[in-house]
Design an enzyme around this catalytic site. Structure first.
Site, PDB file in Angstrom:
ATOM      1  CB  SER A 117      -6.263   3.406  -0.082  1.00  0.00           C
ATOM      2  OG  SER A 117      -5.634   3.008   1.279  1.00  0.00           O
ATOM      3  CD  GLN A 161      -4.179   1.456  -2.633  1.00  0.00           C
ATOM      4  OE1 GLN A 161      -4.150   3.349  -3.069  1.00  0.00           O
ATOM      5  NE2 GLN A 161      -4.349   0.648  -1.607  1.00  0.00           N
ATOM      6  CG  ASP A 207      -1.821   0.654   1.705  1.00  0.00           C
ATOM      7  OD1 ASP A 207      -2.338   1.740   0.026  1.00  0.00           O
ATOM      8  OD2 ASP A 207      -2.434   1.763   2.422  1.00  0.00           O
TER       9      ASP A 207
END
Ligand SMILES: CC(C)(COP(=O)(O)OP(=O)(O)OC[C@H]1O[C@@H](n2cnc3c(N)ncnc32)[C@H](O)[C@@H]1OP(=O)(O)O)[C@@H](O)C(=O)NCCC(=O)NCCSC(=O)CC(=O)O
Length: 339
Positions: free
Chosen positions: A274, A324, A253
């Site tokens: 996100s 994502q 991430d």
């Protein structure tokens, strides 16, 4: 425009699927696997000793604490995903390995309090097992995650894309080394200097070596693609395949959503976060060894951006894929960057 060597569209047969590689050893480490110092320092990674070391409160209920908190003062998404996967993995048997996870970030994480992880044993099948994890703060979910685990099953079907050809990590500088170079520039604006010094003070438990540093820092409009070598700081060691997947979930991430901003150096994110994160684990790997993270953003629009990534072992084996979507609310930059 960013170049990617021979690209990643070719299909090869050289993937090393888990059934062939229960061990995490890569060929060149077999002779000296016990030497922690040869990886990245002899200190155990804080990701293992602290961040992903959840406290068990009750059956299927865990508590996680924080290590590094981003400037946004909301919890780092990778930390919540990594901890959720640790919690899920604790209730599955040793012969099952995470092959995918799907998460929604539904509320900002509060760095002032720990996170509780409540695991629901959704299904134990013959070869697949599914867990649902709710990450909770102040009595409300901040993340919902489904993770699926699979027994190793051999198959003649094996293919993967080809890893982009890039310089090895030994030939590249770390983010910290690059920042020191930028800081030594005489015409650097005071505001940029302060920003860079804040970045240096960050205790991010990940090491990064950008393949194309100017693209990494969005100095000029570029294709929404970036490549960087990444690994956990500190030593983790061979052994626990599940743990390396949890560390990779944390790592994956980091700097991921920023890929969607690369074509727009004249805008800066006023609010970005996100919204969801998905991962698929394909092969065994060590998250304390350099892996190439190949990120691209096929689409942005409507104040959102989609990013996709591939984590490559340095021997060219595709370790994991990630996707994502994030919210990206931007405003025009008034002063151009002087890095
Ligand atoms: C995505 C959500 C904000 C959606 O919630 P809501 O729909 O209620 O929120 P919202 O869109 O109305 O408002 C969110 C913030 O945007 C502001 N806002 C609203 N409209 C805006 C606009 N047009 N332009 C600029 N800002 C705007 C609001 O004031 C608010 O700021 P304010 O909040 O200041 O009042 C929430 O679900 C959420 O926080 N989820 C968690 C996301 C997350 O934490 N992901 C992991 C970390 S990110 C990460 O780890 C990766 C990374 O950073 O790269």
């Amino acid at each position: 425009m960013e170049e990617k060597g021979d690209g990643s569209s070719g299909l090869t047969n050289n993937c090393d699927l888990p059934e062939d590689s229960g061990s995490l050893k890569s060929p060149d480490e077999e002779s000296s696997e016990n030497s922690a110092a040869q990886y990245n320092g002899d200190l155990k990674s804080v990701l293992v000793t602290s961040v992903l070391n959840l406290e068990e409160l009750d059956v299927d209920l865990y508590r996680g604490t924080h290590h590094w908190v981003p400037r946004s003062q909301r919890l780092f998404g990778g930390q919540i995903v990594g901890q959720a996967l640790v919690a899920a993995a604790k209730s599955v048997s040793d012969n099952l390995y995470a092959h995918s996870l799907h998460c929604y970030f539904v509320r900002a994480g509060d760095p002032k309090v720990p996170v509780l992880y409540q695991v629901d044993r959704t299904r134990d099948g013959r070869s697949f097992t599914v867990r649902s994890v709710k990450a909770i703060q102040h009595g409300q979910p901040i993340l919902i995650c489904q993770a699926s685990f699979h027994k190793l099953q051999p198959s003649p079907l094996q293919h993967q894309f080809t890893m982009p050809v890039v310089p090895p990590p030994e030939d590249l500088l770390t983010v910290e080394e690059l920042i020191h170079i930028y800081l030594s520039k005489p015409d650097l604006a005071e505001k940029s200097k302060q920003g860079l010094n804040k970045l240096l003070a960050n205790e991010v438990p990940i090491e990064i070596k950008p393949v194309h540093p100017p693209h990494f820092y969005r100095l000029a409009a570029a294709d929404p693609k970036k490549l960087f070598w990444v690994r956990a700081r500190g030593y983790i060691g061979e052994g626990n395949i599940k743990l390396h997947c949890c560390v990779a979930a944390y790592v994956s991430d980091f700097a991921f959503l920023g890929t969607a901003l690369l074509p727009y150096p004249n805008y800066r994110a006023q609010f970005s976060a996100s919204l969801d994160h998905a991962m698929w684990f394909h092969n065994t790997f060590r998250s304390d060894e350099w892996m190439l993270y190949e990120c691209e953003s096929p689409w942005a629009g409507g104040s959102r951006g989609l990013v996709q990534g591939r984590l490559w072992r340095r021997d060219g084996v595709l370790a994991a894929s990630c996707s994502q979507e994030g919210v990206l609310r931007v405003k025009p930059v008034t002063e151009p960057s002087k890095l």
